[in-house]
Scaffold this motif. Structure first.
Motif, PDB file in Angstrom:
ATOM      1  N   GLU C 173       2.685  -0.958   1.457  1.00  0.00           N
ATOM      2  CA  GLU C 173       1.778  -0.552   2.535  1.00  0.00           C
ATOM      3  C   GLU C 173       1.932  -1.576   3.658  1.00  0.00           C
ATOM      4  OE1 GLU C 173      -1.206  -2.772   2.682  1.00  0.00           O
ATOM      5  OE2 GLU C 173       0.304  -3.713   1.438  1.00  0.00           O
ATOM      6  N   LEU C 174       1.036  -1.526   4.646  1.00  0.00           N
ATOM      7  CA  LEU C 174       1.268  -2.315   5.852  1.00  0.00           C
ATOM      8  C   LEU C 174       1.495  -3.806   5.575  1.00  0.00           C
ATOM      9  CD1 LEU C 174       1.547  -2.240   8.844  1.00  0.00           C
ATOM     10  CD2 LEU C 174      -0.920  -2.054   9.091  1.00  0.00           C
ATOM     11  N   THR C 175       0.600  -4.412   4.801  1.00  0.00           N
ATOM     12  CA  THR C 175       0.764  -5.841   4.505  1.00  0.00           C
ATOM     13  C   THR C 175       2.030  -6.071   3.689  1.00  0.00           C
ATOM     14  OG1 THR C 175      -1.639  -6.021   4.447  1.00  0.00           O
ATOM     15  CG2 THR C 175      -0.393  -7.893   3.599  1.00  0.00           C
ATOM     16  N   GLY C 176       2.279  -5.178   2.736  1.00  0.00           N
ATOM     17  CA  GLY C 176       3.471  -5.294   1.902  1.00  0.00           C
ATOM     18  C   GLY C 176       4.739  -5.245   2.737  1.00  0.00           C
ATOM     19  N   GLN C 177       4.780  -4.321   3.689  1.00  0.00           N
ATOM     20  CA  GLN C 177       5.939  -4.215   4.583  1.00  0.00           C
ATOM     21  C   GLN C 177       6.133  -5.505   5.366  1.00  0.00           C
ATOM     22  OE1 GLN C 177       8.052  -2.284   3.882  1.00  0.00           O
ATOM     23  NE2 GLN C 177       7.993  -0.280   4.869  1.00  0.00           N
ATOM     24  N   ALA C 178       5.002  -6.077   5.818  1.00  0.00           N
ATOM     25  CA  ALA C 178       5.101  -7.317   6.590  1.00  0.00           C
ATOM     26  C   ALA C 178       5.712  -8.415   5.729  1.00  0.00           C
ATOM     27  CB  ALA C 178       3.722  -7.738   7.091  1.00  0.00           C
ATOM     28  N   ILE C 179       5.278  -8.482   4.470  1.00  0.00           N
ATOM     29  CA  ILE C 179       5.823  -9.516   3.574  1.00  0.00           C
ATOM     30  C   ILE C 179       7.314  -9.267   3.351  1.00  0.00           C
ATOM     31  CG2 ILE C 179       5.732 -10.509   1.253  1.00  0.00           C
ATOM     32  CD1 ILE C 179       2.736  -9.875   1.217  1.00  0.00           C
ATOM     33  N   ASN C 180       7.663  -8.009   3.053  1.00  0.00           N
ATOM     34  CA  ASN C 180       9.073  -7.680   2.816  1.00  0.00           C
ATOM     35  C   ASN C 180       9.954  -8.057   3.992  1.00  0.00           C
ATOM     36  OD1 ASN C 180       8.291  -6.537   0.458  1.00  0.00           O
ATOM     37  ND2 ASN C 180       8.318  -4.416   1.221  1.00  0.00           N
ATOM     38  N   LEU C 181       9.553  -7.562   5.185  1.00  0.00           N
ATOM     39  CA  LEU C 181      10.398  -7.747   6.360  1.00  0.00           C
ATOM     40  C   LEU C 181      10.497  -9.206   6.748  1.00  0.00           C
ATOM     41  CD1 LEU C 181       9.087  -4.706   8.413  1.00  0.00           C
ATOM     42  CD2 LEU C 181      11.373  -4.954   7.443  1.00  0.00           C
ATOM     43  N   SER C 182       9.366  -9.927   6.673  1.00  0.00           N
ATOM     44  CA  SER C 182       9.422 -11.305   7.167  1.00  0.00           C
ATOM     45  C   SER C 182      10.118 -12.224   6.168  1.00  0.00           C
ATOM     46  CB  SER C 182       8.031 -11.823   7.528  1.00  0.00           C
ATOM     47  OG  SER C 182       7.115 -11.499   6.535  1.00  0.00           O
ATOM     48  N   SER C 183      10.192 -11.826   4.899  1.00  0.00           N
ATOM     49  CA  SER C 183      10.935 -12.711   3.998  1.00  0.00           C
ATOM     50  C   SER C 183      12.452 -12.528   4.175  1.00  0.00           C
ATOM     51  CB  SER C 183      10.515 -12.508   2.542  1.00  0.00           C
ATOM     52  OG  SER C 183      10.399 -11.145   2.250  1.00  0.00           O
TER      53      SER C 183
END
Lengths: 237, 245, 225
Positions: C173-183
């Motif tokens: 979801e939104l937070t998960g995507q942020a974690i994925n992309l920024s890592s």
């Protein structure tokens, strides 16, 4: 199922229990420090928000925006923002500090609304009487309105802090050794998830439930008018 | 030189002009009563004098000191010399009676604590409440609370005392105890501006009556003249209605 | 601070963030809907049910509301497979959130049920309403009026605080995507500040929608701010 039962004696060792107790302590400490500092800063925020006059409009907008924005961002996102922001400005900040700052930022937004509601419940005539006697705004808040608003403010503020004990579980993500982090660690060591997270849940329950009961008791007690609370009653004539 | 002179005082609530240029003056030790129908702006005059309703024009002279309502410093000076007693007493609910009376003199006027305390006890004894020092406001009757409010105002050592319908929130049997306290003050030579519906009391105590209607002063003069021989129709109408019953 | 913000990479992956936001909204709606169903059942039991069931509901509510949603979801995700129940991470988050929301909504709805006073029902009876009419014209509007603002508020809580927990067990979801992309490219501050803005926008849209719905369906005024 058998594996879980077989693990029970190995899991409930003195060492593990001490670890859990320490982590629970850290969870409580984090919440308490963050919420207390947050509460004090929220008082400041509410005071600034009530600044009268045209020149203070930007100030008021900033205060309102702060409250609105941080009530609409997940705590997890706040934690990440604080973590990476702090790491770019102060590389040696401890994870505990980062957790406390995140809790603080969140607590300000929520308790500010509680405080504002409490202050607004005090009749404006009380402020007028103070103003007519040349009380400044700060003195009026500290000596007249806040003391009268405490019974309205304190119960929901405690309820917020108690409920935030649970939300601090999210700071496990950045590696603070609090309860949830410890749980994940034990789970990774091969202990059963049912056992570990069941126990962790129980630990949270044992912190949260008594404290929320205490909060409810306080709410009832504070709701009693002073006249009926003091032991020596002075009779109405 | 008048003790208090109100010149062309104007105020408005939102779009509504409540005061459209009110002027009157009062000599030291005199009592002025503002009377008139409800909505005529009498209470607003008092509220404006202590800056609770912002003035939109005009000024006030206290002795020789010109109070300009646009300036905060000037307004603070006015509040320093004028004390007000409200219809609903407005005692600080979180403070004991004695603290209600002493808080402003000690914290705002920075007078010595012991002196203020002795003064407060004297004033509370004067209004007949020497035994209630440690009570909280909600433990007192309305009449008692109003007398505390008067003591609280006097503890500020004001030049001028404003009384805003101080008896209208009280049960009839409690009115007299408050009126007695005010009579006492008048005898002691306190300069007072009062808004009241107790016409008999006004007639007895006031040196001058100001009749207001629609935000302006319609007529003023000694009570006997205004009550018995009003010059204007509006005043005649008003007093005719009130005094007949 | 000599950090240079580079938002370019965030815009390149904006589509992925929007997908995350869409999943967040879906999770929020379904978690709230499921929770509402549980809440209605449990609140009815608490008000009208027999004692053993009431005790059961009470234990459910007390236990869920005093433990973190994250631990409840971890229990489903890491614990249940040991008992032979294996759900996907999305299912664990959704079921966990439904159970969690259900407990809070039970409390909210229960308060609403209690707010209908006996004499109001009696007044309805003396006016000759049938039971169905009474529910339709008196009880439901009354409960809706007293409960709707709390429900609307809680929806935002589920949408924000609730769904983001999914990120911790790998739900995108939104937070998960942020974690994925920024890592991938370490642009944490950029991704998370944009995500924060997206959450604010998403919840504002939701708040406005709920306020309109409340006004249209129940004639309740809900504050957006």
């Amino acid at each position: 199922m058998d594996r879980i039962i077989e693990q029970i004696p190995r899991f409930f060792t003195a060492d593990n229990m001490v670890l859990l107790l320490q982590s629970a302590g850290l969870t409580l400490a984090m919440t308490l420090v963050g919420c207390v500092i947050g509460f004090v800063l929220a008082l400041v925020l509410v005071f600034l928000r009530q600044t009268p006059g045209k020149w203070a409009i930007p100030l008021r907008i900033i205060c309102v925006t702060y409250v609105e924005v941080f009530r609409r961002i997940p705590f997890l996102v706040v934690i990440y923002l604080v973590l990476f922001f702090i790491q770019t400005v102060a590389t040696n900040a401890s994870l505990f500090t980062i957790a406390v700052i995140s809790i603080c930022i969140y607590a300000i937004a929520y308790t500010a609304e509680i405080i504002r509601g409490g202050l607004e419940s005090v009749p404006t005539t009380q402020m007028e009487a103070a103003r007519a006697m040349n009380f400044g705004r700060l003195r009026t808040m500290l000596t007249i309105t806040l003391p009268q608003a405490w019974p309205i403010i304190i119960p929901p503020a405690i309820a917020f802090a108690v409920s935030f004990i649970k939300d601090t579980a999210l700071v496990s993500q950045i590696g603070v050794f609090e309860l949830t982090f410890r749980g994940k660690e034990l789970n990774n060591q091969g202990y059963s998830g049912v056992l570990v997270f069941g126990t962790i849940a129980l630990c949270y329950f044992l912190m949260s439930f008594p404290l929320s009961m205490l909060g409810q008791y306080l709410e009832k007690r504070l709701a009693t008018p002073r006249g009926q609370r003091t032991s020596r009653k002075i009779r109405r004539t | 030189m008048p003790h208090l002179a109100v010149n062309e005082l104007r105020a408005r609530y939102g779009a509504l002009d409540v005061l459209k240029g009110v002027s009157f003056s009062i000599e030291k030790g005199q009592v002025v009563a503002l009377v008139g129908p409800s909505g005529s702006g009498k209470s607003t005059v008092l509220r404006t004098l202590v800056g609770l309703t912002p003035a939109t024009g005009g000024n006030v002279m206290i002795n020789d000191d010109r109070i300009d309502f646009a300036s905060t410093a000037s307004l603070r000076r006015a509040r320093d010399q004028i004390a007000i007693v409200f219809q609903q007493y407005n005692l600080f609910q979180n403070m004991r009676i004695i603290d209600n009376v002493t808080v402003a003199p000690t914290k705002i006027k920075k007078r010595p604590k012991a002196e203020v305390r002795a003064d407060a006890e004297r004033l509370l004894a004067m209004v007949g409440l020497a035994d209630k020092l440690q009570a909280f406001p909600d433990q007192l009757s309305g009449g008692q609370q109003q007398r505390v409010a008067i003591a609280r105002a006097l503890a500020l050592h004001p030049e001028i005392l404003l009384l805003d319908e101080v008896t209208s929130a009280l049960d009839p049997e409690l009115v007299n105890e408050v009126l007695d306290s005010i009579r006492q003050l008048a005898e002691d030579g306190m300069t007072m501006v009062l808004v009241s519906h107790e016409m008999a009391f006004v007639r007895e105590i006031a040196d001058q009556v100001v009749f207001m209607d629609g935000g302006v002063v319609v007529e003023h003069g000694p009570p006997a003249q205004l009550f018995d021989n009003p010059k204007t129709d509006r005043a005649r109408n008003f007093f005719g209605k009130i005094l007949r019953h | 601070m000599n950090y240079t913000f580079q938002y370019g990479v965030v815009w390149d992956n904006f589509g992925a963030l929007m997908e995350g936001a869409w999943l967040t909204l879906q999770l929020g709606v379904f978690a709230f809907g499921g929770g509402l169903l549980i809440g209605l059942i449990c609140a009815s039991i608490k008000t009208y049910g027999p004692l053993p069931l009431r005790i059961l509901v009470d234990s459910y509510v007390v236990f869920i509301t005093n433990t973190p949603a994250l631990i409840q979801i971890y229990f489903l995700y890491f614990g249940l497979p040991e008992l032979g129940v294996r759900w996907s991470n999305e299912a664990c988050v959704l079921i966990g959130l439904v159970l969690n929301a259900g407990a809070y909504l039970t409390m909210i709805l229960r308060a609403g049920f209690l707010s209908v006073r006996k004499n109001e029902i009696e007044a309805g009876l003396t006016m000759g309403f049938s039971v169905v009419q009474q529910i339709r014209y008196i009880i439901v509007p009354h409960i809706a009026k007293s409960v709707y603002p709390a429900l609307a508020n809680f929806f935002i809580v589920v949408l924000v605080m609730g769904t983001s927990v999914g990120a911790l067990i790998g739900v995108d979801e939104l937070t998960g995507q942020a974690i994925n992309l920024s890592s991938i490219n370490y642009r944490w501050l950029e991704y998370f500040s944009v995500v924060a803005v997206l959450y604010v926008a998403l919840t504002f849209v939701a708040s406005i929608g709920l306020a309109l719905l409340g006004r249209w369906a129940f004639r309740v005024k809900v504050r957006i701010f």
